[in-house]
Motif scaffolding. Structure first.
Motif, PDB file in Angstrom:
ATOM      1  N   ALA A 127      39.071  -6.465 -45.237  1.00  0.00           N
ATOM      2  CA  ALA A 127      38.972  -7.530 -46.243  1.00  0.00           C
ATOM      3  C   ALA A 127      37.994  -7.130 -47.350  1.00  0.00           C
ATOM      4  CB  ALA A 127      38.552  -8.843 -45.595  1.00  0.00           C
ATOM      5  N   ALA A 128      36.893  -6.486 -46.970  1.00  0.00           N
ATOM      6  CA  ALA A 128      35.925  -6.008 -47.968  1.00  0.00           C
ATOM      7  C   ALA A 128      36.564  -4.945 -48.858  1.00  0.00           C
ATOM      8  CB  ALA A 128      34.675  -5.464 -47.279  1.00  0.00           C
ATOM      9  N   ALA A 129      37.365  -4.058 -48.256  1.00  0.00           N
ATOM     10  CA  ALA A 129      38.058  -3.026 -49.032  1.00  0.00           C
ATOM     11  C   ALA A 129      39.046  -3.661 -50.010  1.00  0.00           C
ATOM     12  CB  ALA A 129      38.782  -2.060 -48.097  1.00  0.00           C
ATOM     13  N   ILE A 130      39.728  -4.719 -49.567  1.00  0.00           N
ATOM     14  CA  ILE A 130      40.676  -5.429 -50.428  1.00  0.00           C
ATOM     15  C   ILE A 130      39.948  -6.046 -51.622  1.00  0.00           C
ATOM     16  CG2 ILE A 130      42.183  -7.452 -50.552  1.00  0.00           C
ATOM     17  CD1 ILE A 130      43.044  -6.754 -47.627  1.00  0.00           C
ATOM     18  N   GLU A 131      38.809  -6.655 -51.370  1.00  0.00           N
ATOM     19  CA  GLU A 131      38.028  -7.241 -52.470  1.00  0.00           C
ATOM     20  C   GLU A 131      37.608  -6.155 -53.456  1.00  0.00           C
ATOM     21  OE1 GLU A 131      35.820 -10.355 -54.554  1.00  0.00           O
ATOM     22  OE2 GLU A 131      37.643 -10.179 -53.383  1.00  0.00           O
ATOM     23  N   ASN A 132      37.180  -4.989 -52.958  1.00  0.00           N
ATOM     24  CA  ASN A 132      36.817  -3.889 -53.852  1.00  0.00           C
ATOM     25  C   ASN A 132      38.011  -3.464 -54.708  1.00  0.00           C
ATOM     26  OD1 ASN A 132      34.264  -3.907 -52.745  1.00  0.00           O
ATOM     27  ND2 ASN A 132      34.271  -1.767 -52.138  1.00  0.00           N
ATOM     28  N   ILE A 133      39.205  -3.420 -54.105  1.00  0.00           N
ATOM     29  CA  ILE A 133      40.415  -3.077 -54.847  1.00  0.00           C
ATOM     30  C   ILE A 133      40.638  -4.075 -55.981  1.00  0.00           C
ATOM     31  CG2 ILE A 133      42.959  -3.065 -54.706  1.00  0.00           C
ATOM     32  CD1 ILE A 133      42.624  -1.856 -51.853  1.00  0.00           C
ATOM     33  N   CYS A 134      40.536  -5.351 -55.668  1.00  0.00           N
ATOM     34  CA  CYS A 134      40.800  -6.395 -56.659  1.00  0.00           C
ATOM     35  C   CYS A 134      39.801  -6.357 -57.816  1.00  0.00           C
ATOM     36  CB  CYS A 134      40.792  -7.770 -55.989  1.00  0.00           C
ATOM     37  SG  CYS A 134      42.143  -8.020 -54.811  1.00  0.00           S
ATOM     38  N   ILE A 135      38.533  -6.159 -57.496  1.00  0.00           N
ATOM     39  CA  ILE A 135      37.512  -6.134 -58.558  1.00  0.00           C
ATOM     40  C   ILE A 135      37.620  -4.855 -59.384  1.00  0.00           C
ATOM     41  CG2 ILE A 135      35.021  -6.051 -59.007  1.00  0.00           C
ATOM     42  CD1 ILE A 135      34.683  -7.943 -56.607  1.00  0.00           C
ATOM     43  N   ALA A 136      37.816  -3.709 -58.729  1.00  0.00           N
ATOM     44  CA  ALA A 136      37.955  -2.441 -59.463  1.00  0.00           C
ATOM     45  C   ALA A 136      39.163  -2.496 -60.393  1.00  0.00           C
ATOM     46  CB  ALA A 136      38.082  -1.279 -58.486  1.00  0.00           C
ATOM     47  N   ALA A 137      40.279  -3.038 -59.900  1.00  0.00           N
ATOM     48  CA  ALA A 137      41.484  -3.150 -60.724  1.00  0.00           C
ATOM     49  C   ALA A 137      41.219  -4.023 -61.950  1.00  0.00           C
ATOM     50  CB  ALA A 137      42.636  -3.724 -59.901  1.00  0.00           C
ATOM     51  N   HIS A 138      40.533  -5.132 -61.750  1.00  0.00           N
ATOM     52  CA  HIS A 138      40.200  -6.028 -62.864  1.00  0.00           C
ATOM     53  C   HIS A 138      39.356  -5.296 -63.911  1.00  0.00           C
ATOM     54  CE1 HIS A 138      38.967  -9.465 -65.184  1.00  0.00           C
ATOM     55  NE2 HIS A 138      37.710  -9.310 -64.816  1.00  0.00           N
ATOM     56  N   CYS A 139      38.388  -4.520 -63.448  1.00  0.00           N
ATOM     57  CA  CYS A 139      37.529  -3.757 -64.362  1.00  0.00           C
ATOM     58  C   CYS A 139      38.321  -2.730 -65.171  1.00  0.00           C
ATOM     59  CB  CYS A 139      36.421  -3.048 -63.593  1.00  0.00           C
ATOM     60  SG  CYS A 139      35.156  -4.166 -62.961  1.00  0.00           S
ATOM     61  N   LEU A 140      39.455  -2.294 -64.634  1.00  0.00           N
ATOM     62  CA  LEU A 140      40.288  -1.294 -65.306  1.00  0.00           C
ATOM     63  C   LEU A 140      41.450  -1.925 -66.074  1.00  0.00           C
ATOM     64  CD1 LEU A 140      40.326   1.363 -62.446  1.00  0.00           C
ATOM     65  CD2 LEU A 140      39.080   1.515 -64.606  1.00  0.00           C
ATOM     66  N   GLY A 141      41.382  -3.247 -66.255  1.00  0.00           N
ATOM     67  CA  GLY A 141      42.389  -3.932 -67.054  1.00  0.00           C
ATOM     68  C   GLY A 141      43.683  -4.249 -66.315  1.00  0.00           C
ATOM     69  N   LEU A 142      43.658  -4.158 -64.995  1.00  0.00           N
ATOM     70  CA  LEU A 142      44.843  -4.416 -64.179  1.00  0.00           C
ATOM     71  C   LEU A 142      44.734  -5.761 -63.472  1.00  0.00           C
ATOM     72  CD1 LEU A 142      44.920  -0.830 -62.772  1.00  0.00           C
ATOM     73  CD2 LEU A 142      46.820  -1.823 -64.038  1.00  0.00           C
ATOM     74  N   GLY A 143      45.871  -6.262 -63.021  1.00  0.00           N
ATOM     75  CA  GLY A 143      45.907  -7.493 -62.259  1.00  0.00           C
ATOM     76  C   GLY A 143      46.289  -7.217 -60.817  1.00  0.00           C
ATOM     77  N   THR A 144      45.834  -8.081 -59.919  1.00  0.00           N
ATOM     78  CA  THR A 144      46.154  -7.932 -58.500  1.00  0.00           C
ATOM     79  C   THR A 144      46.478  -9.288 -57.892  1.00  0.00           C
ATOM     80  OG1 THR A 144      43.818  -8.178 -57.903  1.00  0.00           O
ATOM     81  CG2 THR A 144      44.664  -5.923 -58.089  1.00  0.00           C
ATOM     82  N   LEU A 145      47.181  -9.226 -56.785  1.00  0.00           N
ATOM     83  CA  LEU A 145      47.341 -10.404 -55.948  1.00  0.00           C
ATOM     84  C   LEU A 145      47.236  -9.953 -54.494  1.00  0.00           C
ATOM     85  CD1 LEU A 145      48.995 -13.588 -56.192  1.00  0.00           C
ATOM     86  CD2 LEU A 145      49.816 -12.264 -54.256  1.00  0.00           C
ATOM     87  N   TRP A 146      46.329 -10.575 -53.765  1.00  0.00           N
ATOM     88  CA  TRP A 146      46.150 -10.304 -52.343  1.00  0.00           C
ATOM     89  C   TRP A 146      47.220 -11.100 -51.618  1.00  0.00           C
ATOM     90  CZ3 TRP A 146      40.712 -10.760 -49.627  1.00  0.00           C
ATOM     91  CH2 TRP A 146      40.851 -10.517 -48.251  1.00  0.00           C
ATOM     92  N   PHE A 147      48.223 -10.406 -51.104  1.00  0.00           N
ATOM     93  CA  PHE A 147      49.393 -11.064 -50.524  1.00  0.00           C
ATOM     94  C   PHE A 147      49.304 -11.065 -49.005  1.00  0.00           C
ATOM     95  CE2 PHE A 147      53.909 -11.182 -49.216  1.00  0.00           C
ATOM     96  CZ  PHE A 147      54.252 -12.381 -49.824  1.00  0.00           C
ATOM     97  N   SER A 148      49.558 -12.229 -48.395  1.00  0.00           N
ATOM     98  CA  SER A 148      49.452 -12.332 -46.935  1.00  0.00           C
ATOM     99  C   SER A 148      50.632 -13.072 -46.303  1.00  0.00           C
ATOM    100  CB  SER A 148      48.139 -13.034 -46.559  1.00  0.00           C
ATOM    101  OG  SER A 148      48.102 -14.323 -47.142  1.00  0.00           O
ATOM    102  N   LEU A 149      51.659 -13.360 -47.070  1.00  0.00           N
ATOM    103  CA  LEU A 149      52.797 -14.143 -46.584  1.00  0.00           C
ATOM    104  C   LEU A 149      53.836 -13.222 -45.929  1.00  0.00           C
ATOM    105  CD1 LEU A 149      53.177 -17.228 -46.811  1.00  0.00           C
ATOM    106  CD2 LEU A 149      54.744 -16.808 -48.698  1.00  0.00           C
ATOM    107  N   PHE A 150      53.416 -12.575 -44.849  1.00  0.00           N
ATOM    108  CA  PHE A 150      54.312 -11.661 -44.132  1.00  0.00           C
ATOM    109  C   PHE A 150      53.905 -11.621 -42.671  1.00  0.00           C
ATOM    110  CE2 PHE A 150      50.710  -9.157 -45.601  1.00  0.00           C
ATOM    111  CZ  PHE A 150      50.346  -8.432 -44.471  1.00  0.00           C
ATOM    112  N   GLU A 151      54.857 -11.297 -41.825  1.00  0.00           N
ATOM    113  CA  GLU A 151      54.573 -11.088 -40.406  1.00  0.00           C
ATOM    114  C   GLU A 151      54.218  -9.612 -40.209  1.00  0.00           C
ATOM    115  OE1 GLU A 151      54.248 -13.290 -38.196  1.00  0.00           O
ATOM    116  OE2 GLU A 151      55.560 -14.993 -38.643  1.00  0.00           O
ATOM    117  N   ALA A 152      53.207  -9.350 -39.404  1.00  0.00           N
ATOM    118  CA  ALA A 152      52.760  -7.970 -39.176  1.00  0.00           C
ATOM    119  C   ALA A 152      53.900  -7.098 -38.644  1.00  0.00           C
ATOM    120  CB  ALA A 152      51.573  -7.954 -38.212  1.00  0.00           C
TER     121      ALA A 152
END
Length: 196
Positions: A127-152
């Motif tokens: 989860a911490a790695a996912i947050e780093n991905i989202c913030i780093a992407a934002h800093c680089l002008g990109l958008g993200t969505l943390w998606f969890s609507l799936f069965e493993a």
């Protein structure tokens, strides 16, 4: 050469938004590498680094994931009785130029696994790695969505993930198609308790 958008850390955290509409613009390899490097700098119990990242740029996989999300939506709506679930659109999945599947290794927990009530530290680290991905992407002008609507189980099948690994989250990544608006947040005083 990678041109960085200089952004204060606090500004980056407060400015990040979930993106549900992406353009077709390709995400540059340099930016993607920078984002993945930031992901690996997340904290983890005993520095176990219990994550792996699957980067998907083939839209055939996006479509499979979207089909899975539509199935999941239908029974979640039925079980939860939440009316908004059936109306929730997941077409952004097929729009995203990149999917990053964050895969956790349950065998890489830290000392917290030996508590009287064991904790899955590998999930917290992912989860911490996912947050780093989202913030780093934002800093680089990109958008993200943390998606969890799936069965493993389905995610393992779609992305060929070993049965002993856990697909913790999927990040939809790309250039935003429109301005991202901040959802309302509850006041800090409603969510914080101080013990002096």
């Amino acid at each position: 050469m990678l041109r960085l958008i200089i952004m204060d850390c606090i500004e980056a955290i407060l400015g990040r938004r979930s993106c549900r509409a992406f353009t077709n613009q390709i995400v540059e390899d340099e930016k993607l590498q920078k984002i993945l490097t930031c992901a690996t700098y997340a904290p983890s119990p005993v520095n176990k680094q219990p994550w792996e990242f699957i980067v998907v740029r083939n839209r055939a996989y996006n479509h499979k994931l979207q089909e899975e999300a539509e199935k999941v939506k239908s029974y979640i709506a039925e079980r939860s009785k939440w009316k908004w679930v059936s109306k929730y659109k997941v077409d952004f999945i097929s729009q995203a130029p990149v999917l990053i599947i964050v895969v956790g290794d349950p065998s890489n927990n830290g000392a917290e696994q030996f508590l009287n009530t064991p904790v899955n530290g590998y999930k917290q680290a992912c989860a911490a790695a996912i947050e780093n991905i989202c913030i780093a992407a934002h800093c680089l002008g990109l958008g993200t969505l943390w998606f969890s609507l799936f069965e493993a189980k389905s995610a393992r099948e779609i992305f060929s993930i070993a049965s002993d690994k856990d697909p913790v989250g999927i990040i939809c990544l790309g250039y935003p198609a429109k301005e991202l608006v901040a959802p309302p947040r509850k006041a800090v005083c409603e969510k914080v308790q101080y013990i002096d």
